[in-house]
Every structure is written in C-alpha cells, then in structure tokens.
Design a protein around this motif. Structure first.
Motif, PDB file in Angstrom:
ATOM      1  N   PRO A   1       0.833  -1.204   0.000  1.00  0.00           N
ATOM      2  CA  PRO A   1       0.000   0.000   0.000  1.00  0.00           C
ATOM      3  C   PRO A   1       0.872   1.259   0.000  1.00  0.00           C
ATOM      4  CG  PRO A   1       0.238  -0.782   2.234  1.00  0.00           C
ATOM      5  CD  PRO A   1       1.015  -1.739   1.350  1.00  0.00           C
ATOM      6  N   LEU A   2       0.248   2.410  -0.094  1.00  0.00           N
ATOM      7  CA  LEU A   2       0.918   3.714   0.026  1.00  0.00           C
ATOM      8  C   LEU A   2       2.099   3.843  -0.924  1.00  0.00           C
ATOM      9  CD1 LEU A   2       0.946   3.987   3.948  1.00  0.00           C
ATOM     10  CD2 LEU A   2      -0.711   4.986   2.365  1.00  0.00           C
ATOM     11  N   GLY A   3       1.940   3.299  -2.124  1.00  0.00           N
ATOM     12  CA  GLY A   3       3.011   3.381  -3.109  1.00  0.00           C
ATOM     13  C   GLY A   3       4.030   2.274  -3.019  1.00  0.00           C
ATOM     14  N   GLY A   4       3.905   1.394  -2.011  1.00  0.00           N
ATOM     15  CA  GLY A   4       4.774   0.240  -1.906  1.00  0.00           C
ATOM     16  C   GLY A   4       6.149   0.558  -1.342  1.00  0.00           C
ATOM     17  N   PHE A   5       6.924  -0.520  -1.146  1.00  0.00           N
ATOM     18  CA  PHE A   5       8.282  -0.420  -0.619  1.00  0.00           C
ATOM     19  C   PHE A   5       9.148  -1.448  -1.351  1.00  0.00           C
ATOM     20  CE2 PHE A   5      11.581  -1.346   2.647  1.00  0.00           C
ATOM     21  CZ  PHE A   5      12.081  -0.062   2.795  1.00  0.00           C
ATOM     22  N   PRO A   6       9.702  -1.058  -2.516  1.00  0.00           N
ATOM     23  CA  PRO A   6      10.439  -2.036  -3.344  1.00  0.00           C
ATOM     24  C   PRO A   6      11.877  -2.229  -2.921  1.00  0.00           C
ATOM     25  CG  PRO A   6      10.294   0.061  -4.482  1.00  0.00           C
ATOM     26  CD  PRO A   6       9.547   0.236  -3.182  1.00  0.00           C
ATOM     27  N   TRP A   7      12.169  -2.134  -1.646  1.00  0.00           N
ATOM     28  CA  TRP A   7      13.519  -2.363  -1.125  1.00  0.00           C
ATOM     29  C   TRP A   7      13.809  -3.857  -1.128  1.00  0.00           C
ATOM     30  CZ3 TRP A   7      15.789   2.299   0.061  1.00  0.00           C
ATOM     31  CH2 TRP A   7      17.075   2.264   0.610  1.00  0.00           C
ATOM     32  N   ALA A   8      15.062  -4.220  -1.215  1.00  0.00           N
ATOM     33  CA  ALA A   8      15.512  -5.606  -1.065  1.00  0.00           C
ATOM     34  C   ALA A   8      14.909  -6.535  -2.111  1.00  0.00           C
ATOM     35  CB  ALA A   8      15.199  -6.130   0.341  1.00  0.00           C
ATOM     36  N   ARG A   9      14.751  -6.032  -3.337  1.00  0.00           N
ATOM     37  CA  ARG A   9      14.392  -6.927  -4.435  1.00  0.00           C
ATOM     38  C   ARG A   9      15.627  -7.747  -4.816  1.00  0.00           C
ATOM     39  NH1 ARG A   9      12.281  -2.228  -8.234  1.00  0.00           N
ATOM     40  NH2 ARG A   9      11.804  -3.835  -9.766  1.00  0.00           N
ATOM     41  N   LEU A  10      15.390  -8.933  -5.345  1.00  0.00           N
ATOM     42  CA  LEU A  10      16.514  -9.799  -5.700  1.00  0.00           C
ATOM     43  C   LEU A  10      17.509  -9.083  -6.610  1.00  0.00           C
ATOM     44  CD1 LEU A  10      15.098 -13.380  -6.386  1.00  0.00           C
ATOM     45  CD2 LEU A  10      16.511 -12.620  -4.468  1.00  0.00           C
ATOM     46  N   ALA A  11      16.992  -8.252  -7.509  1.00  0.00           N
ATOM     47  CA  ALA A  11      17.871  -7.546  -8.445  1.00  0.00           C
ATOM     48  C   ALA A  11      18.911  -6.711  -7.727  1.00  0.00           C
ATOM     49  CB  ALA A  11      17.032  -6.653  -9.361  1.00  0.00           C
ATOM     50  N   PHE A  12      18.559  -6.156  -6.570  1.00  0.00           N
ATOM     51  CA  PHE A  12      19.458  -5.245  -5.881  1.00  0.00           C
ATOM     52  C   PHE A  12      20.584  -5.974  -5.150  1.00  0.00           C
ATOM     53  CE2 PHE A  12      15.552  -2.326  -5.644  1.00  0.00           C
ATOM     54  CZ  PHE A  12      15.817  -1.821  -6.905  1.00  0.00           C
ATOM     55  N   SER A  13      20.591  -7.301  -5.236  1.00  0.00           N
ATOM     56  CA  SER A  13      21.740  -8.065  -4.743  1.00  0.00           C
ATOM     57  C   SER A  13      22.724  -8.376  -5.870  1.00  0.00           C
ATOM     58  CB  SER A  13      21.272  -9.389  -4.114  1.00  0.00           C
ATOM     59  OG  SER A  13      20.761 -10.268  -5.109  1.00  0.00           O
ATOM     60  N   GLN A  14      22.389  -7.942  -7.085  1.00  0.00           N
ATOM     61  CA  GLN A  14      23.166  -8.367  -8.255  1.00  0.00           C
ATOM     62  C   GLN A  14      23.893  -7.210  -8.925  1.00  0.00           C
ATOM     63  OE1 GLN A  14      23.567 -11.670  -8.923  1.00  0.00           O
ATOM     64  NE2 GLN A  14      22.447 -11.846  -7.001  1.00  0.00           N
ATOM     65  N   THR A  15      24.524  -6.353  -8.137  1.00  0.00           N
ATOM     66  CA  THR A  15      25.363  -5.294  -8.668  1.00  0.00           C
ATOM     67  C   THR A  15      26.766  -5.838  -8.914  1.00  0.00           C
ATOM     68  OG1 THR A  15      24.122  -3.631  -7.445  1.00  0.00           O
ATOM     69  CG2 THR A  15      26.291  -2.995  -8.219  1.00  0.00           C
ATOM     70  N   ASP A  16      27.280  -5.608 -10.103  1.00  0.00           N
ATOM     71  CA  ASP A  16      28.628  -6.064 -10.445  1.00  0.00           C
ATOM     72  C   ASP A  16      28.744  -7.578 -10.351  1.00  0.00           C
ATOM     73  OD1 ASP A  16      31.243  -5.748 -11.275  1.00  0.00           O
ATOM     74  OD2 ASP A  16      32.030  -5.422  -9.265  1.00  0.00           O
ATOM     75  N   THR A  17      27.765  -8.263 -10.945  1.00  0.00           N
ATOM     76  CA  THR A  17      27.766  -9.721 -10.989  1.00  0.00           C
ATOM     77  C   THR A  17      27.475 -10.155 -12.427  1.00  0.00           C
ATOM     78  OG1 THR A  17      25.399 -10.254 -10.703  1.00  0.00           O
ATOM     79  CG2 THR A  17      26.642  -9.584  -8.730  1.00  0.00           C
ATOM     80  N   PRO A  18      27.590 -11.450 -12.733  1.00  0.00           N
ATOM     81  CA  PRO A  18      27.245 -11.891 -14.091  1.00  0.00           C
ATOM     82  C   PRO A  18      25.793 -11.632 -14.472  1.00  0.00           C
ATOM     83  CG  PRO A  18      28.596 -13.538 -12.988  1.00  0.00           C
ATOM     84  CD  PRO A  18      28.236 -12.519 -11.949  1.00  0.00           C
ATOM     85  N   LEU A  19      24.925 -11.397 -13.504  1.00  0.00           N
ATOM     86  CA  LEU A  19      23.512 -11.164 -13.799  1.00  0.00           C
ATOM     87  C   LEU A  19      23.174  -9.691 -13.983  1.00  0.00           C
ATOM     88  CD1 LEU A  19      21.928 -13.674 -11.249  1.00  0.00           C
ATOM     89  CD2 LEU A  19      22.293 -14.011 -13.689  1.00  0.00           C
ATOM     90  N   THR A  20      24.132  -8.798 -13.737  1.00  0.00           N
ATOM     91  CA  THR A  20      23.856  -7.363 -13.802  1.00  0.00           C
ATOM     92  C   THR A  20      23.384  -6.934 -15.182  1.00  0.00           C
ATOM     93  OG1 THR A  20      25.592  -7.011 -12.154  1.00  0.00           O
ATOM     94  CG2 THR A  20      24.814  -5.079 -13.340  1.00  0.00           C
ATOM     95  N   GLY A  21      23.917  -7.545 -16.234  1.00  0.00           N
ATOM     96  CA  GLY A  21      23.589  -7.133 -17.591  1.00  0.00           C
ATOM     97  C   GLY A  21      22.123  -7.224 -17.929  1.00  0.00           C
ATOM     98  N   TYR A  22      21.375  -8.103 -17.261  1.00  0.00           N
ATOM     99  CA  TYR A  22      19.940  -8.204 -17.542  1.00  0.00           C
ATOM    100  C   TYR A  22      19.216  -6.890 -17.293  1.00  0.00           C
ATOM    101  CZ  TYR A  22      20.248 -13.269 -18.103  1.00  0.00           C
ATOM    102  OH  TYR A  22      20.552 -14.526 -18.559  1.00  0.00           O
ATOM    103  N   ALA A  23      19.768  -6.049 -16.432  1.00  0.00           N
ATOM    104  CA  ALA A  23      19.133  -4.765 -16.155  1.00  0.00           C
ATOM    105  C   ALA A  23      19.072  -3.901 -17.403  1.00  0.00           C
ATOM    106  CB  ALA A  23      19.881  -4.036 -15.037  1.00  0.00           C
ATOM    107  N   ALA A  24      20.049  -4.011 -18.292  1.00  0.00           N
ATOM    108  CA  ALA A  24      20.060  -3.209 -19.512  1.00  0.00           C
ATOM    109  C   ALA A  24      18.992  -3.666 -20.502  1.00  0.00           C
ATOM    110  CB  ALA A  24      21.436  -3.265 -20.172  1.00  0.00           C
ATOM    111  N   LEU A  25      18.495  -4.888 -20.332  1.00  0.00           N
ATOM    112  CA  LEU A  25      17.466  -5.411 -21.230  1.00  0.00           C
ATOM    113  C   LEU A  25      16.061  -5.245 -20.661  1.00  0.00           C
ATOM    114  CD1 LEU A  25      19.000  -8.761 -22.567  1.00  0.00           C
ATOM    115  CD2 LEU A  25      18.994  -6.500 -23.638  1.00  0.00           C
ATOM    116  N   GLY A  26      15.891  -5.566 -19.396  1.00  0.00           N
ATOM    117  CA  GLY A  26      14.551  -5.532 -18.819  1.00  0.00           C
ATOM    118  C   GLY A  26      14.496  -4.920 -17.448  1.00  0.00           C
ATOM    119  N   GLY A  27      15.506  -4.148 -17.090  1.00  0.00           N
ATOM    120  CA  GLY A  27      15.492  -3.446 -15.819  1.00  0.00           C
ATOM    121  C   GLY A  27      15.631  -4.382 -14.632  1.00  0.00           C
ATOM    122  N   ALA A  28      15.327  -3.845 -13.449  1.00  0.00           N
ATOM    123  CA  ALA A  28      15.404  -4.630 -12.221  1.00  0.00           C
ATOM    124  C   ALA A  28      14.497  -5.857 -12.265  1.00  0.00           C
ATOM    125  CB  ALA A  28      15.089  -3.745 -11.017  1.00  0.00           C
TER     126      ALA A  28
END
Length: 545
Positions: free
Chosen positions: A162-189
């Motif tokens: 509710p209230l606009g949500g709280f998108p903290w601690a999504r799995l994507a945010f654990s993948q900075t500077d990893t082999p999975l980071t590149g997916y962000a350039a295709l489909g975002g977090a």
C-alpha cells in the motif's frame, strides 16, 4: 490427497486421500514439516547474506554482497516448498520473509524498534502468497520458470501497495557487479530479479533430479544454472556502449557531513548548511590551485539546506556566496515551504552563480510516516512520535529533469531510487542521473550500502553515470557500467571530482519500460492457472512434466 501431503507422495503417485494416514498429520510427519519450515527460514537468512554490506574481500560493502547466495536462497526455499499444501507453504513463506527482512532492515532502528519490526513483518507477509503459489506450481510443467515469474509478481505488488509500496531488497538489488547485472540493460530490475530467481529454481531442479538419480535431468538443470549468468555476461553494458565523440563532463559531489547522526541530526540546520558551504569553498580553492579540474557542475545532497533559501535571507546569502565562489551551477538539496506555508517541499534546486536559484525538481514520492503521515488525525492519537512530522511533504508533479550547466540532469531524491518508474522518467532524455540523499538517520547501518547498490544497478539499467550525493555518506560517482569511480566513507566530509560521459541513447530497458515486469508478473499468474488445472495429475519428474 490433503494439502499437506503432496511432498511426501511417491514420485508419480497421488498419495493417500485419508487425512488420518497423512504422514504430515501424524507424529511421524511432524518432524518433516518442522524441517521444511526450518529450511524456509534458513533460505531467508541465506538470501539476506547476498545483499551488501555482506561481502568478502577489500570492497567493504561496495559490491553487491555474497551475490550467489541469492540464487542459493531461492533454491532452498523452492526445495522446502515443493509439494507442500497451500497453508503450510504460506507459513513457510512468512517465515522466510521474516528471516530475510528483519536482518536486512535494522537501519530503521533509530526511528524505533517497532518501526523496524513492523515494516519487516509487513514486507514478510508478501512472501506468504508467493510461497503458496510456488508450492502450487511445483507440480506443474516448467515449474522453475513459473517460480521465477511468481517472484517477480511478488515484487510487483510489494513495490506498489500500500501507500506506493516499498520495493527495497528486491533480488535484483543483490546483483550489482555480478554476471547477472547485464539483464538490467534489457529488462530493468524486474528481469534481473527474474534471472536470479530462475537460476535458483533451476538449481533446486538439478538437486532434486540428482537425489532421484536422474542424472540426465540433473545435468540439464545444472546447464540452465550456468547458462543464465553466462547470458548475462554477454549483454553489452556501460563502456561497451560508448560511442565515438560522446561528450564528457567534469562533475563534483559534495558531502558536507552532519553534526550528529540519528533522528536529531537536523537539530543544527545551520551547521549542516555551513558544512556543505565550506566544502564547496574548499573545492573552489582546489580548482584555483590547480589541484583538481574545474567542474562543469556540482551536486549537493538532499537536506543540505533545511533552511528555506527563499524565505531565509542568511541561508540564501551563504549558498549564493559558495556557488559564486566555485563559479559553476550547483544542484542544491533544500526543504522549502509551499506558498501557503501548510506543507514542505523536498527540492533539488539549480543554483546559478549569476542568476541564483532557478529550475527545480520536487520529490514525487515522499516517505510515508517520515515525510507525511497517512491518516494523520487517527494515528497521531495512538503514536505520539508521529507528531515530529509536523507538516506533510507535498508531492512533486513536475518532470525530474533539470538543466545544470552543460548537461540535463535526471534527479531522484533518496529512496525514490528504488522505484523503477521514477528513475526511468529521470533517465528519459537526461545525460546524467543524480541521487540526492540524506542517510544520516540510518548511518552505519546496511541501508546506505543497499542504496548505493541500487544506484549502481540503475547506472547499468539506463547506461548513465550516476552521482550519489549524501549528507553523511555514502556518496559516490558511478560509471555507466556500474563501476565505482569515487566512493566516500561515512560521517566524514568529502569532495569527489571525476569526468563522466554524458549519454542520451536509450537502452532496451528504457524502450520497453514497465512491459517486462508486467509480462513476467502475468506469466506467474498463468503458471498458477496451469497449476490449478494440473493439481490432480501425477507429480512431474522433469521440466516438461
């Protein structure tokens, strides 16, 4: 078969339909249920360790944590849930969520232990229906794919309600500077979260097949686990997208520091402003001495002036003097009153050395209970601490793009960096992204590190340099490929200067917008529909069922 017996049914069978004979309802079945619940709780802890600042090596939190554990946690949860009944699976999901969010959100303790535990419980609740869905699809074809899609659906809802949500601690945010980071350039977090969850679910599939001595299926699952990050590595990001003749800008980030941390850091507003003025004048002196190149623009953090420069003549004069001294436009983070004096605006103001304050961006997503109080009349009667938020912050309605010197800046303020749409709007047409933030309340906790990780992923997602300006840290200058060019320590004054590319090209993620998230979330719903139709079928032993 009763809801709690699917996991104990023999492969390819339907199990007993007699509740009295159900292993999970007998004394012999209780240890199995307890083991499943314990495994789900452990999965939450394992996933937590994937997030910064839980790292090994010299990076001291600047990377994305022990990132493979995100996949391991998903795999462990998938194994714990496989074949469970819906009620027990929901309980397991709630436990997983609690053991994930409680250790990942302790930065809220300065606000209050009740706020920390209350938000952790609220966020954990979203894991309950997701886990029930994962258990339901675990007996269908392509269940690793449906599992990953359900994870995106959970993050979709959690980030909005509710209230606009709280998108903290999504799995994507654990993948900075990893082999999975590149997916962000295709489909975002969302696509990065999906890839992470898919690799985890495929790992669970491979382990399950190996335990059943189905070596060919295990090899297929393991190949999938390896293929997901390999594909991510092959996606061009950052410097790989550089074009000849692209413009460069010299940028400076000011971290003035605060007199003290915690909830009372703003008790000395003049001191906070003076700190940022002093660092800016120091930068000007370094430029005159030839120690650093002359910047094209300077960025101050959120709350660098909580004295309204439009109403406070002294605040206006000291800011204007510092900007004139450095001689280039400065993006100033300031709190200002609305014209009627009833509300506060959290602004990023472009301050020109010749013309003074000009264009500005007002924060579009104020923090519930921090910058405004929902149901104020009702809740303040029960929670006296909410009276500290004496005025609600107004919501900004303008685009978050401003011209600062030679570059169009896409400005996001504080926890707005967690919201895909706000950051996407900032990147659309801008050449540099800026995150103005104030982390003094949450200093020396995991939250500043997690915010930095989000900023690094956003750089890759939109192929833009990101300037993170924080009052007390962590400030940083991030390259378009997510590399840290500069990084401050916490609670020390700092001046960062670097040359960054000014890019205007759009990534695939920019062009697709929110479409990947909607498609993946819808795929999770489709998987649930397939599971309902197949619920009475024998348990599949392969990806194809």
């Amino acid at each position: 078969m009763t809801q709690d017996t699917a996991a104990d049914a023999p492969a390819g069978g339907t199990g007993s339909s007699d509740p009295a004979s159900s292993p999970s309802r007998t004394p012999q079945g209780r240890p199995r249920r307890a083991l499943r619940l314990a495994a789900a709780a452990l999965a939450g802890l394992v996933m937590y360790l994937a997030f910064p600042p839980n790292v090994l090596g010299p990076d001291e939190g600047g990377s994305s944590g022990l990132w493979p554990l995100a996949m391991a946690g998903v795999a462990l949860l998938a194994l714990a849930l496989r074949g469970l009944g819906l009620r027990l699976a929901a309980l397991a999901g709630l436990l997983c969520g609690l053991f994930f969010f409680v250790p990942i959100l302790p930065g809220l303790r300065p606000i209050g232990t009740d706020a920390w535990l209350g938000l952790s419980l609220t966020e954990a609740v979203y894991f309950a229906p997701m886990a029930a869905g994962m258990a339901l699809v675990s007996r269908t074809r392509l269940w690793p794919f449906w599992t990953a899609a359900l994870w995106v659906a959970q993050e979709f809802v959690r980030g909005r309600f509710p209230l606009g949500g709280f998108p903290w601690a999504r799995l994507a945010f654990s993948q900075t500077d990893t082999p999975l980071t590149g997916y962000a350039a295709l489909g975002g977090a969302p696509l990065t979260s999906f890839a992470t969850a898919l690799a985890g679910a495929l790992l669970a599939y491979a382990l399950l097949a190996a335990l059943r001595h189905r070596l060919r299926a295990a090899a297929l699952g393991l190949a999938g686990v390896l293929a997901v990050p390999l594909a991510g590595v092959l996606i061009p990001t950052g410097s790989g997208n550089a074009s000849r003749g692209e413009k460069e800008a010299v940028v400076a980030v000011i971290q003035g520091n605060v007199p003290r941390s915690g909830m009372d850091f703003l008790g000395q507003r003049q001191a906070v402003l003076n700190n940022h003025v002093a660092r800016t004048r120091e930068l000007a002196a370094q430029v005159r001495a030839g120690q650093v190149p002359r910047p094209d623009l300077v960025v101050w953090p959120e709350n660098s002036s909580d004295l309204d420069p439009y109403r406070d003549d002294e605040a206006y004069e000291v800011i204007d003097g510092a900007v004139k001294d450095v001689g280039v436009p400065v993006l100033v983070g300031a709190l200002t009153l609305t014209p009627d004096g009833e509300q506060v605006e959290n602004r990023g103001i472009v301050w020109d050395p010749e013309t003074g304050p000009g264009d500005y961006y007002t924060k579009r997503h104020p923090v519930p209970f921090g910058e405004y109080v929902p149901f104020r009349d009702l809740l303040t009667g029960f929670i006296s601490r909410l009276e500290r938020v004496s005025r609600d912050f107004a919501r900004g309605t303008m685009d978050n793009q401003v011209q600062v010197g030679p570059a169009v800046i896409g400005d996001v303020i504080c926890f707005e960096v967690a919201y895909d749409g706000i950051v996407r709007d900032a990147a659309n047409g801008s050449g540099i992204l800026v995150v103005q933030t104030n982390n003094a309340t949450y200093g020396r906790t995991s939250l500043p590190w997690q915010q930095l990780a989000m900023s690094r992923l956003r750089a890759v997602e939109h192929d833009r340099p990101v300037l993170v300006a924080a009052t007390s840290g962590i400030s940083a200058i991030v390259a378009p490929d997510g590399r840290l060019l500069e990084q401050s320590r916490e609670f020390v004054p700092d001046i960062q200067v670097a040359s960054v590319p000014v890019r205007t090209s759009a990534t695939v993620s920019d062009r697709l917008g929110a479409l990947p998230e909607w498609i993946l979330a819808l795929a999770g719903i489709i998987g649930l529909g397939a599971a309902v139709r197949a619920r009475r079928r024998p348990e599949p032993d392969t990806l194809e069922g």
